[in-house]
Design a protein around this motif. Sequence first.
Motif, PDB file in Angstrom:
ATOM      1  N   GLY A   1      53.132  72.529 -33.622  1.00 22.24           N
ATOM      2  CA  GLY A   1      51.951  73.373 -33.754  1.00 22.24           C
ATOM      3  C   GLY A   1      52.191  74.840 -33.470  1.00 22.24           C
ATOM      4  O   GLY A   1      51.370  75.685 -33.813  1.00 22.24           O
ATOM      5  N   TYR A   2      53.314  75.166 -32.801  1.00 23.07           N
ATOM      6  CA  TYR A   2      53.636  76.558 -32.496  1.00 23.07           C
ATOM      7  C   TYR A   2      53.749  77.356 -33.789  1.00 23.07           C
ATOM      8  O   TYR A   2      54.287  76.845 -34.768  1.00 23.07           O
ATOM      9  CB  TYR A   2      54.969  76.609 -31.724  1.00 23.07           C
ATOM     10  N   PRO A   3      53.219  78.587 -33.911  1.00 23.04           N
ATOM     11  CA  PRO A   3      52.641  79.409 -32.849  1.00 23.04           C
ATOM     12  C   PRO A   3      51.122  79.282 -32.717  1.00 23.04           C
ATOM     13  O   PRO A   3      50.508  80.084 -32.018  1.00 23.04           O
ATOM     14  CB  PRO A   3      53.010  80.823 -33.313  1.00 23.04           C
ATOM     15  N   GLY A   4      50.532  78.295 -33.390  1.00 26.19           N
ATOM     16  CA  GLY A   4      49.081  78.108 -33.307  1.00 26.19           C
ATOM     17  C   GLY A   4      48.714  77.145 -32.194  1.00 26.19           C
ATOM     18  O   GLY A   4      49.227  77.217 -31.085  1.00 26.19           O
ATOM     19  N   ASP A   5      47.807  76.223 -32.498  1.00 24.80           N
ATOM     20  CA  ASP A   5      47.400  75.222 -31.502  1.00 24.80           C
ATOM     21  C   ASP A   5      48.553  74.252 -31.293  1.00 24.80           C
ATOM     22  O   ASP A   5      48.881  73.467 -32.178  1.00 24.80           O
ATOM     23  CB  ASP A   5      46.156  74.461 -31.981  1.00 24.80           C
ATOM     24  N   MET A   6      49.159  74.328 -30.134  1.00 23.08           N
ATOM     25  CA  MET A   6      50.339  73.494 -29.896  1.00 23.08           C
ATOM     26  C   MET A   6      50.092  72.546 -28.741  1.00 23.08           C
ATOM     27  O   MET A   6      49.246  72.780 -27.885  1.00 23.08           O
ATOM     28  CB  MET A   6      51.556  74.370 -29.601  1.00 23.08           C
ATOM     29  N   LYS A   7      50.851  71.475 -28.767  1.00 28.29           N
ATOM     30  CA  LYS A   7      50.746  70.474 -27.704  1.00 28.29           C
ATOM     31  C   LYS A   7      51.934  70.638 -26.768  1.00 28.29           C
ATOM     32  O   LYS A   7      53.077  70.434 -27.164  1.00 28.29           O
ATOM     33  CB  LYS A   7      50.751  69.067 -28.304  1.00 28.29           C
ATOM     34  N   LYS A   8      51.663  71.042 -25.518  1.00 32.08           N
ATOM     35  CA  LYS A   8      52.723  71.094 -24.513  1.00 32.08           C
ATOM     36  C   LYS A   8      52.940  69.684 -23.956  1.00 32.08           C
ATOM     37  O   LYS A   8      52.140  68.793 -24.192  1.00 32.08           O
ATOM     38  CB  LYS A   8      52.316  72.026 -23.368  1.00 32.08           C
ATOM     39  N   GLY A   9      54.008  69.529 -23.199  1.00 29.08           N
ATOM     40  CA  GLY A   9      54.218  68.277 -22.487  1.00 29.08           C
ATOM     41  C   GLY A   9      55.135  67.277 -23.155  1.00 29.08           C
ATOM     42  O   GLY A   9      55.374  66.201 -22.611  1.00 29.08           O
ATOM     43  N   ALA A  10      55.665  67.611 -24.360  1.00 30.73           N
ATOM     44  CA  ALA A  10      56.589  66.682 -25.015  1.00 30.73           C
ATOM     45  C   ALA A  10      57.827  66.478 -24.146  1.00 30.73           C
ATOM     46  O   ALA A  10      58.381  67.429 -23.590  1.00 30.73           O
ATOM     47  CB  ALA A  10      57.000  67.220 -26.382  1.00 30.73           C
ATOM     48  N   LYS A  11      58.237  65.217 -24.007  1.00 33.46           N
ATOM     49  CA  LYS A  11      59.426  64.899 -23.211  1.00 33.46           C
ATOM     50  C   LYS A  11      60.673  65.280 -23.998  1.00 33.46           C
ATOM     51  O   LYS A  11      60.807  64.925 -25.175  1.00 33.46           O
ATOM     52  CB  LYS A  11      59.431  63.415 -22.873  1.00 33.46           C
ATOM     53  N   LEU A  12      61.582  66.013 -23.340  1.00 28.47           N
ATOM     54  CA  LEU A  12      62.821  66.406 -24.016  1.00 28.47           C
ATOM     55  C   LEU A  12      63.846  65.268 -23.948  1.00 28.47           C
ATOM     56  O   LEU A  12      63.893  64.541 -22.957  1.00 28.47           O
ATOM     57  CB  LEU A  12      63.410  67.665 -23.379  1.00 28.47           C
ATOM     58  N   PRO A  13      64.668  65.151 -25.002  1.00 27.27           N
ATOM     59  CA  PRO A  13      65.743  64.150 -24.942  1.00 27.27           C
ATOM     60  C   PRO A  13      66.821  64.591 -23.947  1.00 27.27           C
ATOM     61  O   PRO A  13      66.713  65.658 -23.332  1.00 27.27           O
ATOM     62  CB  PRO A  13      66.271  64.127 -26.380  1.00 27.27           C
TER      63      PRO A  13
END
Length: 419
Positions: free
Chosen positions: A335-347
Amino acid sequence: MKILVIGSGGREHAIVKQFSHSPSVSEVFVAPGNAGMAKDAQIVPIDVMAFEELAQFAKNNAIDLTFVGPEQPLVAGIVDHFMKHDLRIFGPNKAAAQLEGSKTFAKELMKKYNIPTGAYETFTDVDKAKAYIEKLGAPIVVKADGLAAGKGVVVALTVEEANGAVEDMIGNQLFGESSSSVVIEEFLDGEEISYMSFVHNGQIYPMVISQDHKRAYEGDKGPNTGGMGAYSPVPQIANEVVQLAYDTVVVPTVKAMEQEGTPFTGILYAGLIITKEGPKVIEFNARFGDPETQVVLPRMTSDFGLFMTALLDEKPFDLKWSDREILGVVIASAGYPGDMKKGAKLPDLSVLEEAGLHVFHAGTKVVGENLVANGGRVILVVASEATLKVAQKKVYEGLSKLTWDGLFFRKDIGWRTFQ
Protein backbone atom coordinates in the motif's frame (compact mmCIF):
# COMPACT_ATOMS: atom_id res chain seq x y z
CA MET A 1 36.10 9.43 18.65
CA LYS A 2 32.57 9.06 20.02
CA ILE A 3 29.84 9.74 17.47
CA LEU A 4 26.11 10.44 17.89
CA VAL A 5 23.93 9.93 14.80
CA ILE A 6 20.44 11.44 14.90
CA GLY A 7 17.65 9.62 13.05
CA SER A 8 15.96 6.26 12.68
CA GLY A 9 15.82 5.34 8.99
CA GLY A 10 17.83 3.49 6.38
CA ARG A 11 19.93 6.57 5.65
CA GLU A 12 20.96 6.77 9.31
CA HIS A 13 21.74 3.04 9.37
CA ALA A 14 24.19 3.63 6.50
CA ILE A 15 25.77 6.60 8.35
CA VAL A 16 26.05 4.51 11.52
CA LYS A 17 27.67 1.60 9.65
CA GLN A 18 30.18 3.90 7.96
CA PHE A 19 31.26 5.40 11.29
CA SER A 20 31.35 1.98 12.97
CA HIS A 21 33.79 0.75 10.28
CA SER A 22 36.13 3.74 10.84
CA PRO A 23 39.31 2.95 12.81
CA SER A 24 39.23 6.49 14.29
CA VAL A 25 35.79 5.87 15.87
CA SER A 26 35.51 3.99 19.17
CA GLU A 27 31.77 4.28 19.88
CA VAL A 28 28.67 5.07 17.84
CA PHE A 29 25.32 6.05 19.38
CA VAL A 30 22.09 6.54 17.43
CA ALA A 31 18.98 8.43 18.59
CA PRO A 32 16.38 7.06 18.39
CA GLY A 33 17.60 4.40 15.93
CA ASN A 34 15.61 1.29 15.08
CA ALA A 35 15.64 -2.44 15.78
CA GLY A 36 18.12 -3.27 13.02
CA MET A 37 20.80 -0.81 14.11
CA ALA A 38 21.61 -2.47 17.45
CA LYS A 39 24.46 -4.51 15.87
CA ASP A 40 26.21 -1.35 14.69
CA ALA A 41 25.49 1.24 17.40
CA GLN A 42 24.17 1.82 20.91
CA ILE A 43 20.49 2.75 20.70
CA VAL A 44 19.50 5.95 22.54
CA PRO A 45 15.72 6.33 22.98
CA ILE A 46 15.53 10.11 22.41
CA ASP A 47 13.30 11.65 19.74
CA VAL A 48 14.98 13.60 16.91
CA MET A 49 13.05 16.76 17.91
CA ALA A 50 14.03 16.63 21.62
CA PHE A 51 16.91 19.07 21.11
CA GLU A 52 17.71 19.80 24.76
CA GLU A 53 17.67 16.12 25.71
CA LEU A 54 19.94 15.27 22.76
CA ALA A 55 22.35 18.08 23.62
CA GLN A 56 22.52 16.94 27.25
CA PHE A 57 23.21 13.37 26.12
CA ALA A 58 26.04 14.63 23.89
CA LYS A 59 27.52 16.60 26.82
CA ASN A 60 27.13 13.83 29.39
CA ASN A 61 28.70 11.22 27.10
CA ALA A 62 31.56 13.39 25.79
CA ILE A 63 30.35 13.02 22.19
CA ASP A 64 32.97 14.35 19.75
CA LEU A 65 30.63 14.80 16.79
CA THR A 66 26.87 14.67 16.24
CA PHE A 67 25.74 13.89 12.69
CA VAL A 68 22.13 14.78 11.79
CA GLY A 69 20.35 12.47 9.36
CA PRO A 70 16.75 13.70 8.77
CA GLU A 71 15.49 17.04 7.52
CA GLN A 72 12.89 17.84 10.21
CA PRO A 73 15.34 18.62 13.06
CA LEU A 74 17.61 20.54 10.67
CA VAL A 75 14.80 22.78 9.46
CA ALA A 76 13.67 23.27 13.08
CA GLY A 77 17.15 24.44 14.16
CA ILE A 78 18.90 21.55 15.94
CA VAL A 79 22.30 22.77 14.73
CA ASP A 80 21.73 26.24 16.23
CA HIS A 81 20.74 24.58 19.52
CA PHE A 82 23.86 22.39 19.69
CA MET A 83 26.12 25.30 18.78
CA LYS A 84 24.70 27.34 21.67
CA HIS A 85 25.99 24.52 23.89
CA ASP A 86 29.40 24.56 22.12
CA LEU A 87 28.80 21.04 20.83
CA ARG A 88 30.28 19.94 17.50
CA ILE A 89 27.51 19.02 15.05
CA PHE A 90 27.40 18.50 11.29
CA GLY A 91 24.50 19.92 9.32
CA PRO A 92 23.09 23.26 8.16
CA ASN A 93 21.74 25.75 10.68
CA LYS A 94 18.08 26.78 10.55
CA ALA A 95 18.67 29.62 8.08
CA ALA A 96 20.66 27.45 5.65
CA ALA A 97 18.26 24.49 5.96
CA GLN A 98 15.62 26.64 4.21
CA LEU A 99 17.25 25.35 1.03
CA GLU A 100 15.21 22.20 1.66
CA GLY A 101 12.57 23.55 4.04
CA SER A 102 11.13 25.97 1.49
CA LYS A 103 10.87 25.14 -2.23
CA THR A 104 10.18 28.84 -2.83
CA PHE A 105 13.41 29.89 -1.06
CA ALA A 106 15.39 27.41 -3.19
CA LYS A 107 13.73 28.50 -6.45
CA GLU A 108 14.24 32.20 -5.74
CA LEU A 109 17.91 31.57 -4.91
CA MET A 110 18.40 29.70 -8.19
CA LYS A 111 16.65 32.44 -10.16
CA LYS A 112 18.74 35.20 -8.54
CA TYR A 113 22.07 33.44 -9.10
CA ASN A 114 21.33 31.88 -12.52
CA ILE A 115 21.51 28.30 -11.28
CA PRO A 116 19.81 26.14 -13.95
CA THR A 117 16.32 24.92 -13.02
CA GLY A 118 12.80 24.70 -14.48
CA ALA A 119 10.47 27.71 -14.87
CA TYR A 120 8.11 28.03 -11.90
CA GLU A 121 5.55 30.06 -9.95
CA THR A 122 4.43 29.86 -6.31
CA PHE A 123 0.73 29.87 -5.32
CA THR A 124 -1.44 29.94 -2.20
CA ASP A 125 -4.71 30.25 -4.15
CA VAL A 126 -6.32 27.21 -5.82
CA ASP A 127 -7.91 29.10 -8.74
CA LYS A 128 -4.75 31.05 -9.60
CA ALA A 129 -2.72 27.83 -9.48
CA LYS A 130 -5.18 26.11 -11.83
CA ALA A 131 -5.05 29.04 -14.25
CA TYR A 132 -1.25 28.72 -14.39
CA ILE A 133 -1.56 24.96 -15.00
CA GLU A 134 -4.00 25.60 -17.88
CA LYS A 135 -1.50 28.06 -19.36
CA LEU A 136 1.50 25.71 -19.16
CA GLY A 137 -0.32 22.43 -19.91
CA ALA A 138 0.91 18.96 -18.99
CA PRO A 139 3.11 17.21 -18.06
CA ILE A 140 3.73 19.58 -15.16
CA VAL A 141 5.07 19.29 -11.59
CA VAL A 142 3.21 20.32 -8.41
CA LYS A 143 5.24 20.52 -5.17
CA ALA A 144 4.28 21.27 -1.58
CA ASP A 145 6.43 24.24 -0.54
CA GLY A 146 7.44 22.71 2.82
CA LEU A 147 8.60 19.32 4.07
CA ALA A 148 6.41 16.35 3.16
CA ALA A 149 8.62 13.30 3.81
CA GLY A 150 9.44 12.89 0.12
CA LYS A 151 5.76 12.60 -0.84
CA GLY A 152 4.95 16.24 -1.59
CA VAL A 153 5.74 16.09 -5.31
CA VAL A 154 3.24 15.16 -8.04
CA VAL A 155 4.49 14.73 -11.59
CA ALA A 156 1.14 15.25 -13.32
CA LEU A 157 0.76 13.80 -16.80
CA THR A 158 -2.59 15.57 -17.34
CA VAL A 159 -4.02 18.99 -16.44
CA GLU A 160 -6.76 17.20 -14.45
CA GLU A 161 -4.17 15.36 -12.35
CA ALA A 162 -2.30 18.61 -11.67
CA ASN A 163 -5.53 20.39 -10.69
CA GLY A 164 -6.36 17.50 -8.34
CA ALA A 165 -2.92 17.82 -6.71
CA VAL A 166 -3.47 21.55 -6.15
CA GLU A 167 -6.90 20.89 -4.59
CA ASP A 168 -5.38 18.22 -2.32
CA MET A 169 -2.42 20.32 -1.24
CA ILE A 170 -3.85 23.85 -0.89
CA GLY A 171 -7.57 23.15 -0.60
CA ASN A 172 -7.50 20.03 1.59
CA GLN A 173 -4.15 20.78 3.32
CA LEU A 174 -2.90 17.27 2.48
CA PHE A 175 0.47 18.05 4.09
CA GLY A 176 -0.83 20.59 6.61
CA GLU A 177 1.08 23.86 6.73
CA SER A 178 3.71 22.42 4.35
CA SER A 179 1.23 22.52 1.45
CA SER A 180 -0.56 25.81 2.20
CA SER A 181 1.76 27.11 -0.53
CA VAL A 182 2.70 25.15 -3.66
CA VAL A 183 5.37 25.54 -6.31
CA ILE A 184 4.26 24.67 -9.85
CA GLU A 185 7.07 24.15 -12.31
CA GLU A 186 7.75 22.97 -15.81
CA PHE A 187 8.37 19.27 -16.33
CA LEU A 188 12.02 18.57 -17.14
CA ASP A 189 12.75 15.60 -19.39
CA GLY A 190 15.90 13.50 -19.09
CA GLU A 191 17.84 11.16 -16.81
CA GLU A 192 17.64 11.96 -13.10
CA ILE A 193 20.68 11.75 -10.83
CA SER A 194 21.42 12.47 -7.19
CA TYR A 195 24.61 14.46 -6.67
CA MET A 196 25.60 14.93 -3.03
CA SER A 197 28.51 16.89 -1.56
CA PHE A 198 30.06 17.43 1.86
CA VAL A 199 30.22 21.21 2.42
CA HIS A 200 31.77 23.39 5.13
CA ASN A 201 32.88 27.04 4.98
CA GLY A 202 33.20 27.01 1.19
CA GLN A 203 35.01 23.65 1.09
CA ILE A 204 33.24 21.16 -1.20
CA TYR A 205 33.91 17.42 -1.36
CA PRO A 206 31.61 15.95 -4.02
CA MET A 207 30.52 12.33 -3.68
CA VAL A 208 30.06 9.72 -6.40
CA ILE A 209 26.67 10.08 -8.12
CA SER A 210 23.70 7.74 -7.82
CA GLN A 211 20.25 7.26 -9.34
CA ASP A 212 17.10 6.84 -7.24
CA HIS A 213 13.80 5.27 -8.34
CA LYS A 214 11.01 7.50 -7.04
CA ARG A 215 7.92 5.80 -8.51
CA ALA A 216 6.30 2.93 -6.62
CA TYR A 217 6.03 0.41 -9.46
CA GLU A 218 8.06 -1.14 -12.28
CA GLY A 219 8.78 0.98 -15.33
CA ASP A 220 8.59 4.15 -13.20
CA LYS A 221 4.81 3.90 -12.88
CA GLY A 222 2.58 4.78 -9.95
CA PRO A 223 2.80 7.46 -7.25
CA ASN A 224 5.97 9.21 -6.09
CA THR A 225 7.58 7.68 -3.00
CA GLY A 226 10.59 8.49 -0.86
CA GLY A 227 12.54 6.10 -3.13
CA MET A 228 12.18 2.40 -4.03
CA GLY A 229 15.82 1.62 -4.78
CA ALA A 230 19.06 3.14 -6.02
CA TYR A 231 22.41 2.37 -7.57
CA SER A 232 25.88 3.89 -7.91
CA PRO A 233 27.71 4.61 -10.18
CA VAL A 234 25.43 5.75 -13.04
CA PRO A 235 27.33 4.56 -16.13
CA GLN A 236 25.07 6.29 -18.68
CA ILE A 237 26.02 9.73 -17.27
CA ALA A 238 29.38 10.92 -18.62
CA ASN A 239 32.03 12.31 -16.27
CA GLU A 240 31.93 15.57 -18.26
CA VAL A 241 28.23 15.98 -17.37
CA VAL A 242 28.98 15.45 -13.67
CA GLN A 243 31.76 18.06 -13.88
CA LEU A 244 29.34 20.47 -15.59
CA ALA A 245 26.85 19.92 -12.75
CA TYR A 246 29.59 20.66 -10.23
CA ASP A 247 30.57 23.87 -12.05
CA THR A 248 27.07 25.18 -12.82
CA VAL A 249 25.06 23.95 -9.81
CA VAL A 250 27.11 22.86 -6.78
CA VAL A 251 29.76 25.60 -6.65
CA PRO A 252 27.36 28.49 -7.51
CA THR A 253 24.86 27.27 -4.88
CA VAL A 254 27.48 27.16 -2.12
CA LYS A 255 28.66 30.66 -3.14
CA ALA A 256 25.07 31.94 -3.38
CA MET A 257 24.27 30.74 0.14
CA GLU A 258 27.35 32.58 1.44
CA GLN A 259 26.36 35.77 -0.39
CA GLU A 260 22.85 35.55 1.04
CA GLY A 261 24.28 35.48 4.56
CA THR A 262 23.21 31.85 5.07
CA PRO A 263 26.47 29.91 4.56
CA PHE A 264 25.90 26.18 4.18
CA THR A 265 27.53 23.45 6.25
CA GLY A 266 26.31 19.88 5.80
CA ILE A 267 25.27 17.59 2.97
CA LEU A 268 24.22 19.54 -0.11
CA TYR A 269 21.98 17.21 -2.10
CA ALA A 270 21.26 18.28 -5.67
CA GLY A 271 18.53 16.30 -7.42
CA LEU A 272 19.28 16.89 -11.11
CA ILE A 273 17.68 16.19 -14.47
CA ILE A 274 20.18 15.87 -17.30
CA THR A 275 18.31 17.76 -20.04
CA LYS A 276 19.39 18.48 -23.61
CA GLU A 277 20.53 21.91 -22.37
CA GLY A 278 22.56 20.37 -19.54
CA PRO A 279 21.96 19.56 -15.85
CA LYS A 280 19.01 21.35 -14.20
CA VAL A 281 17.97 21.28 -10.54
CA ILE A 282 14.66 19.65 -9.64
CA GLU A 283 15.25 19.87 -5.89
CA PHE A 284 17.77 20.59 -3.19
CA ASN A 285 17.95 18.70 0.08
CA ALA A 286 19.96 19.80 3.09
CA ARG A 287 20.94 16.25 4.10
CA PHE A 288 21.77 12.81 2.69
CA GLY A 289 19.18 11.28 0.37
CA ASP A 290 17.43 8.02 1.18
CA PRO A 291 17.99 5.42 -0.32
CA GLU A 292 20.95 7.02 -2.14
CA THR A 293 23.08 7.15 1.02
CA GLN A 294 22.94 3.36 1.31
CA VAL A 295 24.56 2.91 -2.12
CA VAL A 296 26.95 5.91 -1.99
CA LEU A 297 28.48 5.91 1.51
CA PRO A 298 29.58 2.24 1.39
CA ARG A 299 31.72 3.18 -1.63
CA MET A 300 33.82 5.52 0.57
CA THR A 301 37.13 3.84 1.41
CA SER A 302 38.52 6.69 3.56
CA ASP A 303 38.09 6.73 7.34
CA PHE A 304 34.76 8.57 7.78
CA GLY A 305 35.61 9.86 11.26
CA LEU A 306 38.98 11.26 10.16
CA PHE A 307 37.40 12.87 7.09
CA MET A 308 34.65 14.57 9.10
CA THR A 309 37.21 15.92 11.56
CA ALA A 310 39.41 17.26 8.76
CA LEU A 311 36.40 18.86 7.04
CA LEU A 312 35.25 20.69 10.17
CA ASP A 313 38.83 21.67 11.06
CA GLU A 314 39.22 22.98 7.47
CA LYS A 315 42.23 20.77 6.80
CA PRO A 316 42.80 19.21 3.35
CA PHE A 317 41.80 15.56 2.97
CA ASP A 318 42.19 13.09 0.10
CA LEU A 319 38.70 11.54 0.07
CA LYS A 320 38.76 8.16 -1.71
CA TRP A 321 36.02 6.06 -3.32
CA SER A 322 35.87 2.41 -4.38
CA ASP A 323 35.30 1.21 -7.95
CA ARG A 324 32.85 -1.38 -6.58
CA GLU A 325 29.33 -0.92 -7.95
CA ILE A 326 26.35 -1.02 -5.61
CA LEU A 327 22.64 -1.61 -6.20
CA GLY A 328 19.94 -1.62 -3.53
CA VAL A 329 16.24 -2.57 -3.51
CA VAL A 330 13.70 -1.22 -1.00
CA ILE A 331 11.23 -3.62 0.61
CA ALA A 332 8.09 -1.62 1.45
CA SER A 333 4.81 -2.25 3.28
CA ALA A 334 1.87 -3.14 1.02
CA GLY A 335 0.00 0.00 0.00
CA TYR A 336 2.98 2.35 0.37
CA PRO A 337 3.03 5.34 -0.19
CA GLY A 338 -0.75 5.49 0.34
CA ASP A 339 -2.83 3.60 2.88
CA MET A 340 -0.41 0.96 4.05
CA LYS A 341 -0.57 -1.85 6.54
CA LYS A 342 2.25 -1.86 9.09
CA GLY A 343 3.10 -4.92 11.15
CA ALA A 344 3.99 -7.45 8.44
CA LYS A 345 6.35 -10.09 9.83
CA LEU A 346 9.73 -10.06 8.09
CA PRO A 347 11.30 -13.32 6.91
CA ASP A 348 14.67 -14.52 8.24
CA LEU A 349 17.01 -11.76 7.01
CA SER A 350 20.10 -13.80 7.93
CA VAL A 351 19.46 -15.70 4.68
CA LEU A 352 20.28 -12.49 2.79
CA GLU A 353 23.40 -11.78 4.85
CA GLU A 354 24.63 -15.34 4.34
CA ALA A 355 24.24 -14.75 0.58
CA GLY A 356 26.68 -11.80 0.87
CA LEU A 357 24.02 -9.08 0.81
CA HIS A 358 23.82 -6.12 3.19
CA VAL A 359 20.59 -5.08 4.88
CA PHE A 360 19.86 -1.51 5.96
CA HIS A 361 16.92 -1.15 8.34
CA ALA A 362 14.52 1.76 7.79
CA GLY A 363 11.17 0.93 9.42
CA THR A 364 11.53 -2.17 11.61
CA LYS A 365 10.77 -3.04 15.21
CA VAL A 366 10.81 -6.15 17.38
CA VAL A 367 7.45 -7.49 18.59
CA GLY A 368 7.89 -10.52 20.83
CA GLU A 369 10.41 -12.66 18.99
CA ASN A 370 9.55 -11.29 15.55
CA LEU A 371 10.98 -8.47 13.47
CA VAL A 372 8.06 -6.59 11.89
CA ALA A 373 7.47 -3.70 9.50
CA ASN A 374 7.04 -0.39 11.29
CA GLY A 375 6.86 2.05 8.38
CA GLY A 376 6.35 2.50 4.65
CA ARG A 377 9.88 1.64 3.62
CA VAL A 378 11.03 -1.25 5.77
CA ILE A 379 14.52 -2.35 4.67
CA LEU A 380 16.94 -1.85 1.79
CA VAL A 381 18.85 -4.87 0.48
CA VAL A 382 22.18 -4.07 -1.18
CA ALA A 383 24.81 -5.91 -3.21
CA SER A 384 28.31 -4.56 -3.84
CA GLU A 385 29.97 -6.15 -6.88
CA ALA A 386 32.38 -5.49 -9.75
CA THR A 387 29.48 -4.47 -12.02
CA LEU A 388 25.91 -3.25 -11.53
CA LYS A 389 24.56 -6.14 -13.61
CA VAL A 390 26.10 -8.68 -11.24
CA ALA A 391 24.91 -6.67 -8.21
CA GLN A 392 21.37 -6.53 -9.58
CA LYS A 393 21.32 -10.29 -10.23
CA LYS A 394 22.66 -11.03 -6.76
CA VAL A 395 20.07 -8.85 -4.96
CA TYR A 396 17.09 -10.32 -6.80
CA GLU A 397 18.36 -13.89 -6.42
CA GLY A 398 18.64 -13.27 -2.69
CA LEU A 399 15.16 -11.74 -2.43
CA SER A 400 13.66 -14.68 -4.35
CA LYS A 401 14.78 -17.09 -1.58
CA LEU A 402 12.33 -15.52 0.89
CA THR A 403 8.58 -14.91 1.13
CA TRP A 404 7.50 -11.28 1.53
CA ASP A 405 3.90 -11.46 2.78
CA GLY A 406 2.37 -8.01 3.30
CA LEU A 407 5.38 -6.38 1.63
CA PHE A 408 6.43 -5.53 -1.92
CA PHE A 409 9.44 -4.37 -3.94
CA ARG A 410 10.20 -3.20 -7.45
CA LYS A 411 11.74 -5.88 -9.65
CA ASP A 412 13.51 -3.52 -12.08
CA ILE A 413 15.89 -1.38 -10.01
CA GLY A 414 18.72 -0.27 -12.29
CA TRP A 415 16.71 -0.74 -15.50
CA ARG A 416 17.74 2.57 -17.06
CA THR A 417 21.41 1.64 -17.12
CA PHE A 418 20.70 -1.69 -18.88
CA GLN A 419 18.46 -0.35 -21.69
